[in-house]
Design an enzyme around this catalytic site. Structure first.
Site, PDB file in Angstrom:
ATOM      1  NE  ARG A  51      -0.368 -25.950 -50.443  1.00 15.30           N
ATOM      2  CZ  ARG A  51      -0.385 -27.017 -49.642  1.00 15.30           C
ATOM      3  NH1 ARG A  51      -1.523 -27.603 -49.331  1.00 15.30           N
ATOM      4  NH2 ARG A  51       0.742 -27.511 -49.145  1.00 15.30           N
TER       5      ARG A  51
ATOM      6  CG  HIS B 211       5.072 -29.452 -51.227  1.00 20.36           C
ATOM      7  ND1 HIS B 211       5.116 -28.192 -50.662  1.00 20.36           N
ATOM      8  CD2 HIS B 211       4.299 -30.209 -50.379  1.00 20.36           C
ATOM      9  CE1 HIS B 211       4.410 -28.189 -49.543  1.00 20.36           C
ATOM     10  NE2 HIS B 211       3.912 -29.390 -49.350  1.00 20.36           N
TER      11      HIS B 211
ATOM     12  CD  GLN C  68       6.236 -32.170 -46.371  1.00 20.08           C
ATOM     13  OE1 GLN C  68       5.204 -31.535 -46.245  1.00 20.08           O
ATOM     14  NE2 GLN C  68       6.798 -32.818 -45.355  1.00 20.08           N
TER      15      GLN C  68
ATOM     16  CG  ASP D 165       2.242 -37.164 -51.760  1.00 20.08           C
ATOM     17  OD1 ASP D 165       1.368 -37.053 -50.881  1.00 20.08           O
ATOM     18  OD2 ASP D 165       2.454 -36.278 -52.618  1.00 20.08           O
TER      19      ASP D 165
ATOM     20  CB  CYS E 155       4.332 -34.571 -47.579  1.00 17.21           C
ATOM     21  SG  CYS E 155       3.107 -34.978 -48.847  1.00 17.21           S
TER      22      CYS E 155
ATOM     23  NE  ARG F  58       6.018 -27.925 -44.785  1.00 14.80           N
ATOM     24  CZ  ARG F  58       4.877 -27.846 -45.483  1.00 14.80           C
ATOM     25  NH1 ARG F  58       4.078 -28.896 -45.548  1.00 14.80           N
ATOM     26  NH2 ARG F  58       4.563 -26.752 -46.155  1.00 14.80           N
TER      27      ARG F  58
END
Ligand code: CP
Ligand code: NVA
Length: 307
Positions: free
Chosen positions: A104, A131, A134, A219, A259, A287
């Site tokens: 990340r 991402h 996700q 988001d 998310c 996830r």
């Protein structure tokens, strides 16, 4: 066969993604039934985090343990990466010791550079641009609740950020239409919009964008690394809050996803996560299962019966 990485959704074919989602659903069912699946016995995942995380760290670490392996958390604060050791050198060293790496970070180019020097699988656990992990969880959640996304229409509301870019790639890979409602100046990648013009549309008005759709997603307005823009963004995005009344414009059986982490009173109303159309806790939990399927796919290949 050369090593497979997962830097964006287009690193896997639509068929591979479809099977991966089915495998995630199967692994979830088996785990909940108390069955033990350990295809990654003795395998080790290195997890490099240059940004904060709750869901990603816990799901990868728990996932590796459940699959019989283990995970090592690495932060630039206490590794030589933080003192300037080149990515290329780190990639070669870690490949001598572990079986896969999850990263990340900020720059998407950095993760590409890392992957180019890695003889073991590299997983993108969020960059400024994408991402993809996700999206695996989001698609799994939709499939569990409503069946395939194929032919459906999804609306992204808010910033044209890493999640939005990932939804654009998902539209192609999972064969759905995507509407994006964002203020001027906050569009996703122009290149991605151009390359996906057959299935992605920018619609400024959030009400029109949500009209009749099967899934609404948003988001945060300021992503990690954009903290100093927070005040300006709150003003610029004020008309883009998702609320139960906005959701009433969507299809009767529409779902809402985020998310997380969420900011109540900003991108969502105070009551949005309590609305029955919000499936964010299931989405967060997936996830774990989606990434277990991904780890298995990249490290040992899918089990014979699911090929
Ligand atoms: N959704 C997500 O990636 O959450 P974290 O930042 O907590 O990992
Ligand atoms: N767009 C957000 C997602 C967090 C999971 C960020 O990059 O901070």
């Amino acid at each position: 066969m050369s090593v497979r990485h997962f830097l964006t959704l287009t690193d896997l074919s639509p068929q591979e993604l479809e099977r991966l989602i089915q495998r995630a659903i199967e692994l979830k069912r088996r785990h909940r039934a108390g069955l033990v699946d350990e295809p990654l016995k003795n395998k080790v995942l290195a997890m490099i985090f240059e940004k904060s995380s709750t869901r990603t760290r816990v799901s990868f670490e728990a996932g590796m343990t459940q699959l019989g392996g283990s995970a090592i958390f690495l932060s630039p604060r206490d590794t030589q990466l933080g003192r300037g050791e080149p990515l290329q050198d780190t990639a070669r060293v870690l490949a001598e010791m572990v079986d896969a790496v999850m990263i990340r970070t900020f720059s998407h180019q950095d993760i590409e550079t890392y992957a180019n020097h890695s003889s073991i699988p590299v997983i993108n656990a969020l960059t400024d641009d994408f991402h993809p992990c996700q999206l695996l969880a989001d698609v799994q959640t939709f499939v569990e609740c409503r069946g395939s996304l194929q032919g459906k229409t999804v609306t992204w509301i808010g910033d044209g950020n890493n999640m939005c870019n990932s939804y654009i790639k998902a539209a192609r890979q999972f064969d759905f239409q995507l509407r994006i409602a964002c203020p001027e100046g906050y569009e996703p990648s122009a290149q991605l919009l151009h390359d996906h013009a057959d299935r992605v549309q920018v619609i400024r008005d959030p009400e029109a964008a949500v009209d009749g759709v099967q899934l609404v997603v948003t988001d945060v307005w300021a992503s990690m690394g954009q903290e100093e823009e927070q005040a300006k963004r709150i003003k610029d995005f004020a008309a883009y809050q998702v609320s139960p009344s906005l959701m009433n414009r969507a299809a009767k059986d529409a779902l809402f996803m985020h998310c997380l982490p969420a900011h109540r009173g900003e991108e969502i109303s105070e009551d949005m996560l309590d609305d029955p159309r919000a499936v964010v806790w299931q989405e967060a939990g997936n996830r774990l299962h989606a990434q277990k399927a991904l780890l298995e796919f990249l490290m040992v290949g899918p089990p014979a019966q699911s090929i």
